[in-house]
Design a protein around this motif. Structure first.
Motif, PDB file in Angstrom:
ATOM      1  N   ASN A 176      24.014  19.451   2.602  1.00  0.00           N
ATOM      2  CA  ASN A 176      22.765  20.121   2.258  1.00  0.00           C
ATOM      3  C   ASN A 176      22.395  21.179   3.295  1.00  0.00           C
ATOM      4  O   ASN A 176      21.884  22.245   2.951  1.00  0.00           O
ATOM      5  N   GLU A 177      22.665  20.899   4.557  1.00  0.00           N
ATOM      6  CA  GLU A 177      22.378  21.873   5.606  1.00  0.00           C
ATOM      7  C   GLU A 177      23.299  23.080   5.490  1.00  0.00           C
ATOM      8  O   GLU A 177      22.865  24.230   5.673  1.00  0.00           O
ATOM      9  N   ARG A 210      24.605  24.189   2.748  1.00  0.00           N
ATOM     10  CA  ARG A 210      24.130  24.937   1.581  1.00  0.00           C
ATOM     11  C   ARG A 210      22.863  25.715   1.924  1.00  0.00           C
ATOM     12  O   ARG A 210      22.703  26.867   1.503  1.00  0.00           O
ATOM     13  N   ARG A 211      21.960  25.104   2.697  1.00  0.00           N
ATOM     14  CA  ARG A 211      20.727  25.776   3.079  1.00  0.00           C
ATOM     15  C   ARG A 211      21.023  27.026   3.900  1.00  0.00           C
ATOM     16  O   ARG A 211      20.422  28.092   3.684  1.00  0.00           O
ATOM     17  N   ARG A 212      21.974  26.901   4.842  1.00  0.00           N
ATOM     18  CA  ARG A 212      22.321  28.059   5.678  1.00  0.00           C
ATOM     19  C   ARG A 212      22.918  29.182   4.843  1.00  0.00           C
ATOM     20  O   ARG A 212      22.615  30.361   5.057  1.00  0.00           O
ATOM     21  N   GLU A 250      20.182  30.892   2.976  1.00  0.00           N
ATOM     22  CA  GLU A 250      19.372  31.705   3.878  1.00  0.00           C
ATOM     23  C   GLU A 250      20.080  33.015   4.222  1.00  0.00           C
ATOM     24  O   GLU A 250      19.438  34.082   4.285  1.00  0.00           O
ATOM     25  N   ASP A 289      23.692  14.920   4.120  1.00  0.00           N
ATOM     26  CA  ASP A 289      22.789  15.736   4.940  1.00  0.00           C
ATOM     27  C   ASP A 289      23.510  16.970   5.478  1.00  0.00           C
ATOM     28  O   ASP A 289      22.952  18.075   5.500  1.00  0.00           O
ATOM     29  N   GLN A 290      24.760  16.789   5.930  1.00  0.00           N
ATOM     30  CA  GLN A 290      25.528  17.921   6.437  1.00  0.00           C
ATOM     31  C   GLN A 290      25.776  18.952   5.341  1.00  0.00           C
ATOM     32  O   GLN A 290      25.636  20.164   5.559  1.00  0.00           O
TER      33      GLN A 290
END
Length: 368
Positions: free
Chosen positions: A55-56, A58-60, A63, A52-53
């Motif tokens: 993926n977050e 990577r998402r940031r 963005e 989860d960390q």
């Protein structure tokens, strides 16, 4: 230029995990199977949290890239004002776009009084005007005569336009390049300007080059993306800008798992020690031990296991037991009474090796 980006996850491949690590070839007959199962279950839960960390993170990152691209897409070249001795070219294309009006293209060096004679128009004063203003004025004057011509004003040389560059710029006394102030001629792409100023050093963070324009507004350019083919993200310089190339500060992470209060991914500060990481993660949990902390290091093909007695660091000040952490290190705090034998560790750490395989990324770089 090579640069390493590690988005890490759990321990390295364990095929060579125990070579030279001082582990016994097999666990003793008395090793309790449920102890191993408990450890695996614990790391399975922590693996989900680590995923989860990651993926977050990577998402940031995605963005940030998206916002940067949108910013570039909405940006046009900065407005300049025509000066004496500036050199421009005026093109007037007819509706078919196959030929230009008689007398064009017109190459002009702006005189001291700013007055020039334009074919099919007559005398015009172009001093102090922007290329866009001049372009629109010429189009309006020729519109009735030529029925919607296409007019382009191109600045070939903009006198006195200067740009400063600071930071990680290569110095070459023989070419008189390096940090300093340079004159540019007309609109100049930032990538070309950096090259003409000497290029960037090996320590340059070319993904975060800051440009401050004459009006005080700033923007960031990722030169690596431009070099990779995203030329639309380049920045135009027109004079008055200050370019700053920062030193690269690697975004490094380490992972801590096992019997620790705060398992997960942690940023690695320069000079960070294992004892500091354990403290930042909230310390060893009730069932864990500081006496046999395991650090897995190296790439996936050459893993290395390091054992540390952090208890001695805390209680006796024995700094030799501490460990200077490196990007990609994965730290495992075991249960206080479980034996760390080869087969035992293989079983315990198996869940998190899958995370490592999924998320270990190397972006063409070495830390060397």
């Amino acid at each position: 230029m090579k640069r390493t980006i590690m988005m890490l996850a759990a321990p390295l491949l364990l095929t060579a995990l125990f070579s030279g690590a001082g582990c016994v070839a097999r666990p003793p007959a008395g090793e309790k199977e449920y102890d191993v199962a408990e450890e695996r279950q614990l790391l399975e839960i922590q693996k989900s949290r680590i995923v989860d960390q990651l993926n977050e993170m990577r998402r940031r990152e995605q963005e940030e890239v998206r916002q940067r691209i949108e910013s570039v897409a909405s940006r046009g070249p900065q407005t300049i004002t025509l000066r004496v001795d500036d050199e421009i070219v005026v093109e007037v294309w007819l509706r078919d776009m196959l030929q230009q009006q008689d007398g064009y293209p017109r190459e002009i060096t702006i005189p001291p009084d700013g007055r020039v004679v334009m074919p099919s128009i007559g005398e015009m004063n172009i001093l102090g005007r922007s290329p866009e203003e001049l372009q629109n004025d010429i189009r309006e004057r020729l519109d009735l005569l030529l029925n919607h011509p296409t007019v382009k004003v191109r600045v070939e040389k903009h006198v006195g336009a200067k740009v400063s560059i600071l930071g990680e710029v290569k110095m070459n006394p023989n070419r008189d390049t390096g940090p300093g102030t340079y004159e540019i001629e007309g609109e100049t792409l930032l990538s070309s300007f950096i090259s003409e100023a000497g290029g960037y050093t090996e320590n340059a963070d070319i993904r975060n080059i800051r440009v401050t324009h004459a009006n005080g507004e700033s923007e960031i350019m990722d030169l690596q993306r431009v070099l990779d083919g995203h030329i639309e993200e380049n920045i135009f310089l027109n004079g008055g800008e200050t370019v700053y190339i920062p030193e690269m500060t690697r975004l490094s992470h380490v992972i801590v798992c096992g019997h620790i209060a705060g398992p997960g991914i942690y940023p690695l500060d320069e000079g960070m020690m294992l004892s500091e990481l354990i403290a930042d993660a909230g310390g060893v949990a009730r069932r864990g031990t500081e006496r046999r902390v395991i650090t897995v290091r190296g790439d996936r093909y050459h893993p290395k296991v390091i054992k540390s007695n952090i208890h001695r660091v805390y209680t006796r000040g024995e700094r030799e037991e501490d460990l200077l952490l490196k990007p990609g290190d994965t730290v495992y705090v075991p249960k206080s009474y479980i034996s760390l034998y080869e087969d035992t560790l293989r079983l315990i750490l198996l869940p998190v090796t899958t995370v490592r395989d999924m998320y270990f990324l190397e972006d063409t770089i070495n830390d060397d």
